[in-house]
Design a protein around this motif. Structure first.
Motif, PDB file in Angstrom:
ATOM      1  N   ALA A 140      35.086  37.222  65.437  1.00  0.00           N
ATOM      2  CA  ALA A 140      35.189  38.391  66.318  1.00  0.00           C
ATOM      3  C   ALA A 140      36.021  38.075  67.554  1.00  0.00           C
ATOM      4  O   ALA A 140      36.840  38.893  68.001  1.00  0.00           O
ATOM      5  CB  ALA A 140      33.793  38.862  66.729  1.00  0.00           C
ATOM      6  N   SER A 141      35.832  36.879  68.104  1.00  0.00           N
ATOM      7  CA  SER A 141      36.562  36.489  69.311  1.00  0.00           C
ATOM      8  C   SER A 141      38.057  36.341  69.032  1.00  0.00           C
ATOM      9  O   SER A 141      38.897  36.892  69.758  1.00  0.00           O
ATOM     10  CB  SER A 141      35.999  35.171  69.861  1.00  0.00           C
ATOM     11  OG  SER A 141      34.629  35.298  70.179  1.00  0.00           O
ATOM     12  N   ALA A 169      40.666  38.494  76.307  1.00  0.00           N
ATOM     13  CA  ALA A 169      40.203  39.341  75.202  1.00  0.00           C
ATOM     14  C   ALA A 169      39.287  38.558  74.269  1.00  0.00           C
ATOM     15  O   ALA A 169      38.300  39.087  73.754  1.00  0.00           O
ATOM     16  CB  ALA A 169      41.396  39.890  74.423  1.00  0.00           C
ATOM     17  N   LEU A 170      39.618  37.300  74.054  1.00  0.00           N
ATOM     18  CA  LEU A 170      38.772  36.444  73.213  1.00  0.00           C
ATOM     19  C   LEU A 170      37.374  36.350  73.800  1.00  0.00           C
ATOM     20  O   LEU A 170      36.370  36.454  73.092  1.00  0.00           O
ATOM     21  CB  LEU A 170      39.427  35.065  73.093  1.00  0.00           C
ATOM     22  CG  LEU A 170      38.799  34.066  72.110  1.00  0.00           C
ATOM     23  CD1 LEU A 170      39.890  33.189  71.489  1.00  0.00           C
ATOM     24  CD2 LEU A 170      37.791  33.172  72.810  1.00  0.00           C
ATOM     25  N   LEU A 171      37.314  36.164  75.131  1.00  0.00           N
ATOM     26  CA  LEU A 171      36.021  36.065  75.810  1.00  0.00           C
ATOM     27  C   LEU A 171      35.263  37.386  75.770  1.00  0.00           C
ATOM     28  O   LEU A 171      34.066  37.430  75.446  1.00  0.00           O
ATOM     29  CB  LEU A 171      36.243  35.635  77.263  1.00  0.00           C
ATOM     30  CG  LEU A 171      34.990  35.528  78.144  1.00  0.00           C
ATOM     31  CD1 LEU A 171      34.040  34.480  77.587  1.00  0.00           C
ATOM     32  CD2 LEU A 171      35.371  35.187  79.576  1.00  0.00           C
ATOM     33  N   CYS A 172      35.959  38.488  76.061  1.00  0.00           N
ATOM     34  CA  CYS A 172      35.305  39.806  76.082  1.00  0.00           C
ATOM     35  C   CYS A 172      34.835  40.218  74.686  1.00  0.00           C
ATOM     36  O   CYS A 172      33.737  40.761  74.525  1.00  0.00           O
ATOM     37  CB  CYS A 172      36.271  40.858  76.618  1.00  0.00           C
ATOM     38  SG  CYS A 172      36.659  40.689  78.371  1.00  0.00           S
ATOM     39  N   GLY A 173      35.676  39.962  73.674  1.00  0.00           N
ATOM     40  CA  GLY A 173      35.301  40.304  72.309  1.00  0.00           C
ATOM     41  C   GLY A 173      34.073  39.534  71.849  1.00  0.00           C
ATOM     42  O   GLY A 173      33.164  40.108  71.229  1.00  0.00           O
ATOM     43  N   VAL A 197      27.592  31.758  64.345  1.00  0.00           N
ATOM     44  CA  VAL A 197      28.674  31.077  65.076  1.00  0.00           C
ATOM     45  C   VAL A 197      30.032  31.422  64.474  1.00  0.00           C
ATOM     46  O   VAL A 197      31.005  31.692  65.188  1.00  0.00           O
ATOM     47  CB  VAL A 197      28.457  29.541  65.059  1.00  0.00           C
ATOM     48  CG1 VAL A 197      29.641  28.827  65.708  1.00  0.00           C
ATOM     49  CG2 VAL A 197      27.171  29.182  65.773  1.00  0.00           C
ATOM     50  N   ILE A 198      30.104  31.454  63.134  1.00  0.00           N
ATOM     51  CA  ILE A 198      31.377  31.777  62.474  1.00  0.00           C
ATOM     52  C   ILE A 198      31.729  33.249  62.701  1.00  0.00           C
ATOM     53  O   ILE A 198      32.900  33.584  62.925  1.00  0.00           O
ATOM     54  CB  ILE A 198      31.260  31.471  60.970  1.00  0.00           C
ATOM     55  CG1 ILE A 198      30.970  30.021  60.787  1.00  0.00           C
ATOM     56  CG2 ILE A 198      32.482  31.952  60.213  1.00  0.00           C
ATOM     57  CD1 ILE A 198      31.502  29.253  59.754  1.00  0.00           C
ATOM     58  N   GLN A 199      30.727  34.118  62.645  1.00  0.00           N
ATOM     59  CA  GLN A 199      30.971  35.535  62.917  1.00  0.00           C
ATOM     60  C   GLN A 199      31.472  35.737  64.349  1.00  0.00           C
ATOM     61  O   GLN A 199      32.411  36.514  64.594  1.00  0.00           O
ATOM     62  CB  GLN A 199      29.692  36.344  62.711  1.00  0.00           C
ATOM     63  CG  GLN A 199      29.204  36.387  61.274  1.00  0.00           C
ATOM     64  CD  GLN A 199      27.973  37.265  61.114  1.00  0.00           C
ATOM     65  OE1 GLN A 199      27.883  38.342  61.697  1.00  0.00           O
ATOM     66  NE2 GLN A 199      27.011  36.818  60.335  1.00  0.00           N
ATOM     67  N   LEU A 200      30.867  35.024  65.272  1.00  0.00           N
ATOM     68  CA  LEU A 200      31.281  35.121  66.680  1.00  0.00           C
ATOM     69  C   LEU A 200      32.701  34.616  66.865  1.00  0.00           C
ATOM     70  O   LEU A 200      33.506  35.233  67.578  1.00  0.00           O
ATOM     71  CB  LEU A 200      30.307  34.315  67.545  1.00  0.00           C
ATOM     72  CG  LEU A 200      30.633  34.220  69.040  1.00  0.00           C
ATOM     73  CD1 LEU A 200      30.653  35.605  69.670  1.00  0.00           C
ATOM     74  CD2 LEU A 200      29.616  33.328  69.745  1.00  0.00           C
ATOM     75  N   LEU A 201      33.014  33.502  66.216  1.00  0.00           N
ATOM     76  CA  LEU A 201      34.363  32.942  66.305  1.00  0.00           C
ATOM     77  C   LEU A 201      35.394  33.913  65.734  1.00  0.00           C
ATOM     78  O   LEU A 201      36.466  34.126  66.324  1.00  0.00           O
ATOM     79  CB  LEU A 201      34.410  31.608  65.556  1.00  0.00           C
ATOM     80  CG  LEU A 201      35.707  30.806  65.645  1.00  0.00           C
ATOM     81  CD1 LEU A 201      35.974  30.393  67.083  1.00  0.00           C
ATOM     82  CD2 LEU A 201      35.640  29.571  64.749  1.00  0.00           C
TER      83      LEU A 201
END
Length: 250
Positions: A124-125, A145-149, A118-122
């Motif tokens: 990256a986003s 971009a946040l959503l696509c990333g 979850v932290i990695q995803l946050l």
């Protein structure tokens, strides 16, 4: 303790420390330096090491045959690199015996020190959105971009778990990012698809690998430098191919 047994333990200690560091993103020169410092502290023959991204060969002058260890999986975990380096410093400072250090390295190898998904995803986003602004995009494209990333990073992680071929996972992740960017633009949620794509693929870009490749080449480690450079080139090709396929569709 018999000299032969002590020498064997020191070699195993050096190889384990080198393996942990190399598997988690350390530069070739750092791996070799750590192994040689550990062996030098015990003063058992002159150490010789040959490190490549896929293996380590280590020997001591006129004592025992060289030993080889294979590096099958590589990722980026600088926390483990720092921890292994810290253990090696404790060895050379006389704070740990060879057996204590080997046990700590074994425990370190088994540990998973990476951040939760979850932290990695946050990360990256958010970084994807920030890269859009950095590349002169508008704030109206920050959320797309946040959503696509985040979508691309999730795709990469889960596909890489299913298929061990990293190129395929990176290709599909880039394809999903491009598809999502053009879709958001078509729906009116995004304005500049190119800026959204550029920002979103940045978490996939092998920055550490490129840096280590250049650093190894500058240090004279030509084999490691070229190998890491080739690995980075394949990743860049996978990302570029995935985006190119989307452009050809739209």
């Amino acid at each position: 303790m018999e000299p032969g047994k002590e020498t064997y333990e020191v070699m195993e200690l050096c190889l384990l420390a080198g393996k942990i560091m190399l598997q988690n993103g350390a530069e070739t020169y750092r791996v070799e330096d750590t192994m040689e410092r550990i062996a030098g502290y015990y003063n058992i023959g002159r150490p010789h090491s040959y490190v490549t991204p896929t293996g380590i060969i280590f020997s001591l002058d006129g004592v025992v045959p060289a030993k080889l260890i294979r590096i099958a999986n590589r990722n980026t975990d600088l926390h483990k690199v720092t921890a292994a380096n810290s253990i090696s410093r404790k060895i050379t400072n006389g704070e740990l015996t060879s057996k204590e250090a080997y046990k700590q390295l074994q425990e370190l190898e088994k540990q998973d020190l990476s951040y939760p998904f979850v932290i990695q995803l946050l990360a990256a986003s958010i970084s994807s959105g920030c890269f859009v602004i950095m590349f002169m995009g508008g704030w109206h494209d920050f959320l797309p971009a946040l959503l696509c990333g985040g979508l691309g990073f999730t795709c990469f992680v889960y596909i890489h778990k299913l298929v061990e071929v990293k190129f395929f996972a990176e290709f599909l992740a880039a394809f999903v990012i491009g598809l999502a960017a053009f879709s958001l633009k078509a729906w009116g949620a995004g304005h500049e698809a190119d800026k959204i794509i550029i920002g979103s693929v940045m978490p996939l870009v092998p920055g550490l690998l490129i840096t280590n490749a250049v650093r190894d080449l500058m240090s004279g480690h030509l084999v490691s430098g070229l190998s890491k450079g080739a690995d980075a080139f394949l990743t860049a090709s996978a990302i570029g191919t995935g985006i190119a396929v989307v452009f050809s569709i739209f």
